[in-house]
Design an enzyme around this catalytic site. Structure first.
Site, PDB file in Angstrom:
ATOM      1  N   LYS A   1     -16.775  -7.992 -18.895  1.00 56.42           N
ATOM      2  CA  LYS A   1     -16.949  -6.875 -17.946  1.00 56.42           C
ATOM      3  C   LYS A   1     -16.023  -5.710 -18.287  1.00 56.42           C
ATOM      4  O   LYS A   1     -16.467  -4.564 -18.388  1.00 56.42           O
ATOM      5  CB  LYS A   1     -16.651  -7.370 -16.530  1.00 56.42           C
ATOM      6  CG  LYS A   1     -16.347  -6.297 -15.519  1.00 56.42           C
ATOM      7  CD  LYS A   1     -15.899  -6.920 -14.210  1.00 56.42           C
ATOM      8  CE  LYS A   1     -15.305  -5.931 -13.250  1.00 56.42           C
ATOM      9  NZ  LYS A   1     -13.964  -5.427 -13.617  1.00 56.42           N
ATOM     10  N   ASN A   2     -14.735  -6.009 -18.477  1.00 57.31           N
ATOM     11  CA  ASN A   2     -13.780  -4.916 -18.646  1.00 57.31           C
ATOM     12  C   ASN A   2     -13.922  -4.198 -19.986  1.00 57.31           C
ATOM     13  O   ASN A   2     -13.499  -3.051 -20.119  1.00 57.31           O
ATOM     14  CB  ASN A   2     -12.350  -5.413 -18.440  1.00 57.31           C
ATOM     15  CG  ASN A   2     -12.063  -5.712 -16.975  1.00 57.31           C
ATOM     16  OD1 ASN A   2     -12.850  -5.337 -16.101  1.00 57.31           O
ATOM     17  ND2 ASN A   2     -10.972  -6.404 -16.705  1.00 57.31           N
TER      18      ASN A   2
ATOM     19  N   CYS B   1     -11.665  -2.922  -6.675  1.00 57.45           N
ATOM     20  CA  CYS B   1     -11.002  -3.920  -5.824  1.00 57.45           C
ATOM     21  C   CYS B   1      -9.748  -3.337  -5.187  1.00 57.45           C
ATOM     22  O   CYS B   1      -8.996  -2.609  -5.838  1.00 57.45           O
ATOM     23  CB  CYS B   1     -10.608  -5.142  -6.656  1.00 57.45           C
ATOM     24  SG  CYS B   1     -12.017  -6.116  -7.180  1.00 57.45           S
TER      25      CYS B   1
ATOM     26  N   ARG C   1      -3.009   1.735  -6.336  1.00 53.32           N
ATOM     27  CA  ARG C   1      -3.516   1.813  -7.715  1.00 53.32           C
ATOM     28  C   ARG C   1      -3.598   3.277  -8.143  1.00 53.32           C
ATOM     29  O   ARG C   1      -4.677   3.863  -8.246  1.00 53.32           O
ATOM     30  CB  ARG C   1      -4.898   1.145  -7.834  1.00 53.32           C
ATOM     31  CG  ARG C   1      -4.851  -0.336  -7.595  1.00 53.32           C
ATOM     32  CD  ARG C   1      -6.213  -0.999  -7.751  1.00 53.32           C
ATOM     33  NE  ARG C   1      -6.548  -1.291  -9.122  1.00 53.32           N
ATOM     34  CZ  ARG C   1      -7.671  -1.918  -9.499  1.00 53.32           C
ATOM     35  NH1 ARG C   1      -8.557  -2.291  -8.602  1.00 53.32           N
ATOM     36  NH2 ARG C   1      -7.907  -2.156 -10.772  1.00 53.32           N
TER      37      ARG C   1
ATOM     38  N   ASP D   1      -5.884 -11.326 -13.310  1.00 50.32           N
ATOM     39  CA  ASP D   1      -7.270 -11.614 -12.914  1.00 50.32           C
ATOM     40  C   ASP D   1      -7.582 -13.110 -12.856  1.00 50.32           C
ATOM     41  O   ASP D   1      -8.682 -13.493 -12.469  1.00 50.32           O
ATOM     42  CB  ASP D   1      -8.262 -10.940 -13.875  1.00 50.32           C
ATOM     43  CG  ASP D   1      -8.354  -9.444 -13.626  1.00 50.32           C
ATOM     44  OD1 ASP D   1      -7.723  -8.949 -12.687  1.00 50.32           O
ATOM     45  OD2 ASP D   1      -9.083  -8.763 -14.390  1.00 50.32           O
TER      46      ASP D   1
ATOM     47  N   ARG E   1     -20.137  -8.081  -8.553  1.00 47.94           N
ATOM     48  CA  ARG E   1     -19.719  -6.941  -9.394  1.00 47.94           C
ATOM     49  C   ARG E   1     -19.279  -7.424 -10.766  1.00 47.94           C
ATOM     50  O   ARG E   1     -19.321  -6.671 -11.730  1.00 47.94           O
ATOM     51  CB  ARG E   1     -18.533  -6.212  -8.737  1.00 47.94           C
ATOM     52  CG  ARG E   1     -18.917  -5.224  -7.661  1.00 47.94           C
ATOM     53  CD  ARG E   1     -17.718  -4.379  -7.269  1.00 47.94           C
ATOM     54  NE  ARG E   1     -16.902  -4.102  -8.429  1.00 47.94           N
ATOM     55  CZ  ARG E   1     -15.596  -4.339  -8.519  1.00 47.94           C
ATOM     56  NH1 ARG E   1     -14.949  -4.825  -7.510  1.00 47.94           N
ATOM     57  NH2 ARG E   1     -14.943  -4.063  -9.624  1.00 47.94           N
TER      58      ARG E   1
END
Ligand code: UD1
Length: 463
Positions: free
Chosen positions: A56-57, A151, A156, A340, A432
């Site tokens: 995903k990232n 999230c 952040r 994560d 997601r």
């Protein structure tokens, strides 16, 4: 007078019905967002093999990077998750031609993109939308993108991203939730990150890839997806060296061409299935992975007492019937233990022997799953960035809510390894980032279904 009263009454009735309609539609919208749930009938050992999807990232950085090409790009091994769908929608909105070639391969033709503005709501719905700041700035010397969502893990900020855009010669304003940034020319420079940030490192590479001269990034993030993006950009003709170390050198090039590229496997998805295998005392092989990227998980699983066998591109995890040993975890930027993966480990450690301590070293607020695990009987106390888990002999299924993506994964693991029914709400967070989670877990023998209210309601009553 009577006519006046009747008219007034008529207007009031109209207003009342209009308000009801608005509430109904609004309410339904709210409900539609909330009403999908995972229902897990736990306590079954997971067995078999599971194919891990693309990362995903990496995908959410590589898709925006594709718009820098002056020719079409083909991306393979894309995870079909909600964050990727949003990215592809953004590309289409901006005028790119996006075609699915098969279930995990797309062709992006960016030649007709002529807009440096990302639609507000789309950008706000995910964290990685900020990569459009770097790519659009590089492509058009201008970008307008809303402040990112994603999230809620505490504060952040994006100050390190903005600092490097500025160092490269851009100016920006932030008004009405939108970052509006532009530059006459981007010029290579030396940038030292005050904090190791994956997002800022990636954004700096995207912005600097076509800048004039040499950019040197110091104290850069070293995550596998940072390296994957650098490899993709290099395959388009970029000149980037050092990705994977804390100094990255980017010599700006005039032009980037098309590329055919396969995205790396998702280390966090793989890690999640490895922990699920151990937690359910099962026997699962994660397929299509890079074992080197999973060393931190492998070593922690071995330490608690699971059996882990690494092969060339797969890893087998066999759980133990005895309770697991306690461990301590401190999350850190790569190559440290990834933040994560801490919620998933925490879920498993709730049933380990003794006291495990988890220290969150990356985000301010990454224990939002703790209250939900407590509903299931976990004994966890949190003090700032430290969670102390006292192992209990068992958890029990309960209705719980996913606060964020990995918090949701933790609840899935808790539900799978616990007798009884666990109902997880707010699964939009999970979807997601995890491709076909229900299908993959079902193939491993889990009893998990996705239900939409009101079908899910009888399950709640049955508890
Ligand atoms: C990325 C990942 C996310 C992962 C995280 C840490 C994506 C899309 N998301 O998030 O899954 O949990 O890395 O591995 O790749 N910070 C600042 N200023 C900045 C940027 C970051 O202070 O300008 C801080 C953050 O608040 C956080 C830390 O730096 O405390 C690390 O954040 P960062 O690595 O940037 O995380 P993301 O890129 O948002």
């Amino acid at each position: 007078m009577v006519i006046y009263q009747k008219t007034l009454y008529f207007i009031l009735v109209l207003c009342y019905n209009y308000c009801r309609l608005i509430l109904l539609v609004g309410g339904k919208r709210g409900q539609l967002e909330k009403l999908e749930k995972f229902i897990i009938n736990g306590g079954k050992r997971l067995n078999g093999s599971v194919k891990i999807s693309g990362a995903k990232n990496a995908a959410v950085a590589i898709i925006p990077a594709a718009i820098l090409a002056e020719e079409p790009c083909v991306l393979e091994n894309l995870p079909m998750i909600d964050d990727v769908s949003i990215d592809l929608k953004i590309l289409k909105e901006m005028g790119a031609d996006v075609k699915m070639l098969n279930s995990d391969t797309i062709r992006i033709d960016p030649r007709h993109i002529n807009d440096a503005v990302v639609p507000y709501e789309m950008a706000r719905s995910m964290r990685a939308s900020y990569y459009f700041l770097g790519t659009l700035l590089s492509k058009f010397n201008h970008a307008k993108v809303s402040m990112p969502g994603g999230c809620d893990l505490g504060d952040r900020p994006i100050d390190q991203h903005l600092k490097c855009f500025k160092a490269l010669g851009a100016n920006y304003t932030i008004e009405h939730g939108i970052v509006d940034i532009s530059a006459e020319n981007l010029v290579g420079t030396q940038i030292y990150f005050d904090k190791v940030s994956v997002g800022a490192t990636i954004n700096a590479m995207l912005a600097a890839v076509k800048a004039n001269g040499l950019t040197i990034l110091e104290n850069a993030a070293k995550e596998p997806h940072v390296v994957d993006l650098a490899n993709f950009l290099n395959s388009m003709g970029a000149d980037i060296m050092g990705a994977g170390t804390d100094v990255i050198k980017i010599r700006g090039v005039k032009r980037l061409g098309g590329a055919h590229y396969s995205i790396i496997p998702d280390q966090i998805e793989a890690g999640t299935y490895m922990v699920a295998a151990a937690a359910t005392k099962g026997d699962v092989t994660v397929m299509g992975v890079i074992p080197k990227h999973l060393e931190y998980i492998t070593s922690k699983l071995r330490k608690i007492g699971a059996t882990v066998t690494e092969n060339d591109d797969s890893i087998q995890v066999i759980g133990s019937d005895s309770p697991y040993e306690r461990i301590n975890i401190k999350t850190m930027p790569h190559p440290g233990f990834p933040t994560d993966m801490q919620p998933q480990f925490a879920a498993m450690l709730t049933m380990a022997k003794g006291t495990s301590i988890i220290t969150e070293g990356v985000f301010d607020n990454r224990f939002r799953y703790v209250d939900e695990l407590r509903r299931m009987g976990a004994d966890i106390s949190v003090d700032g960035k430290v969670a102390v888990i006292e192992g209990v002999s068992k958890l029990t299924g309960a209705p719980v809510k996913a606060a964020d993506l990995r918090a949701g994964a933790a609840l899935v693991i808790a539900g799978l390894s616990t007798l009884g029914v666990t109902e997880i709400e707010d699964i939009k967070h999970i979807e997601r980032g995890y491709e076909k989670m229900v299908e993959k877990l079902s193939l491993l023998g889990a009893d998990i279904v996705k239900r939409t209210y009101p079908d899910a309601e009888p399950m709640r009553k049955a508890l």
